[in-house]
Design an enzyme around this catalytic site. Structure first.
Site, PDB file in Angstrom:
ATOM      1  CB  CYS A 171      -1.002  -0.025   1.151  1.00  0.00           C
ATOM      2  SG  CYS A 171      -2.334   1.199   0.961  1.00  0.00           S
ATOM      3  CG  HIS A 204      -4.120  -3.398   2.293  1.00  0.00           C
ATOM      4  ND1 HIS A 204      -3.162  -3.059   3.225  1.00  0.00           N
ATOM      5  CD2 HIS A 204      -4.722  -2.244   1.926  1.00  0.00           C
ATOM      6  CE1 HIS A 204      -3.188  -1.752   3.424  1.00  0.00           C
ATOM      7  NE2 HIS A 204      -4.129  -1.234   2.647  1.00  0.00           N
ATOM      8  CD  GLU A 220      -2.411  -6.374   4.561  1.00  0.00           C
ATOM      9  OE1 GLU A 220      -2.677  -5.195   4.912  1.00  0.00           O
ATOM     10  OE2 GLU A 220      -1.779  -6.650   3.519  1.00  0.00           O
TER      11      GLU A 220
END
Length: 244
Positions: free
Chosen positions: A96, A205, A207
């Site tokens: 990011c 992202h 994750e």
């Protein structure tokens, strides 16, 4: 959740990739740590220079504003750590705003802040009717990508109002041109990921991107060199001696 790529000796501690997540105050670090652990890495959250230099991989997360993130990274000496790792061909992954600060500069709310200048160009505001760009989106994966292997057509989770909307770096000498993956929001095309030798970064992202993000992280972990156990101190010591 997608399983990490199988490798010879993957069950041995020596084959487990050792990753440092740079602890510079970013708000999403715990979710990044958990996602990397789930993908098969041994992870430490720290800003310790020696540990960051000795790790197989370094992850630079970031959320919020460009200016605040670069200040946080500089405050813990992250710029020197990143530069030293890349000079030695040691992998770094930005996430990011961790992608954005790799560019020359970022301009937000009329404020221009210098970045780490690993890539030419500037981070600017998305030209879209709805900002921020928040939610799931597909990407145009680069030809020959390793990062998106097996998830080229999947969706990833974005949360951002600024982006690299141009790419100007091409092949230099014998070095291959970086692999650039693009995405589009409301007609505005922007860089979604870059694979540039040791430096890799994503605007989205991983994750927070479910199975697709887990597979992408496993792909990145699969590219990391494995250093022999016990080499950490020697590697860090050598780096320190070489430092100005």
């Amino acid at each position: 959740m997608a399983e990490p790529s199988a490798e010879p000796g993957a069950g041995d501690a020596a084959a487990t990739p050792r990753v440092v997540v740079l602890d510079h105050g970013s708000g999403n670090v715990r979710s990044v740590v958990r996602a990397l652990e789930a993908a098969g890495a041994a992870v430490e959250l720290t800003a310790d220079r020696d540990l960051a230099l000795a790790a197989d991989g370094l992850v630079v997360p970031g959320v919020g504003a460009f200016a605040a993130t670069i200040e946080q990274v500089l405050a813990v000496g992250g710029d020197r750590i990143i530069e030293r790792r890349l000079a030695g061909g040691l992998p770094v992954l930005g996430i990011c705003v961790g992608l954005q600060i790799m560019f020359d500069a970022g301009t937000e709310h009329g404020q221009r802040s210098a970045g780490l200048a690993q890539w030419p160009g500037e981070i600017t505001g998305l030209q879209a009717s709805v900002v921020p760009h928040m939610g799931w989106n597909t990407v145009e994966a680069a030809d020959g990508t390793q990062l998106f292997r097996g998830v080229e057509s999947e969706r990833f989770y974005f949360v951002h109002s600024y982006a690299a909307r141009e790419w100007t770096m091409e092949q230099i000498g014998s070095l291959a041109a970086p692999k650039v993956t693009w995405a589009e929001h409301d007609g505005d095309r922007f860089v979604a990921a870059v694979e540039n030798d040791a430096l890799t970064a994503t605007q989205f992202h991983p994750e927070k991107s479910g199975d697709a993000g887990a597979k992408l992280l496993a792909n990145w972990l699969g590219t990391l060199p494995r250093r022999r156990p016990g080499a950490e101190g020697a590697a860090a010591g050598a780096q320190q001696e070489a430092s100005p």
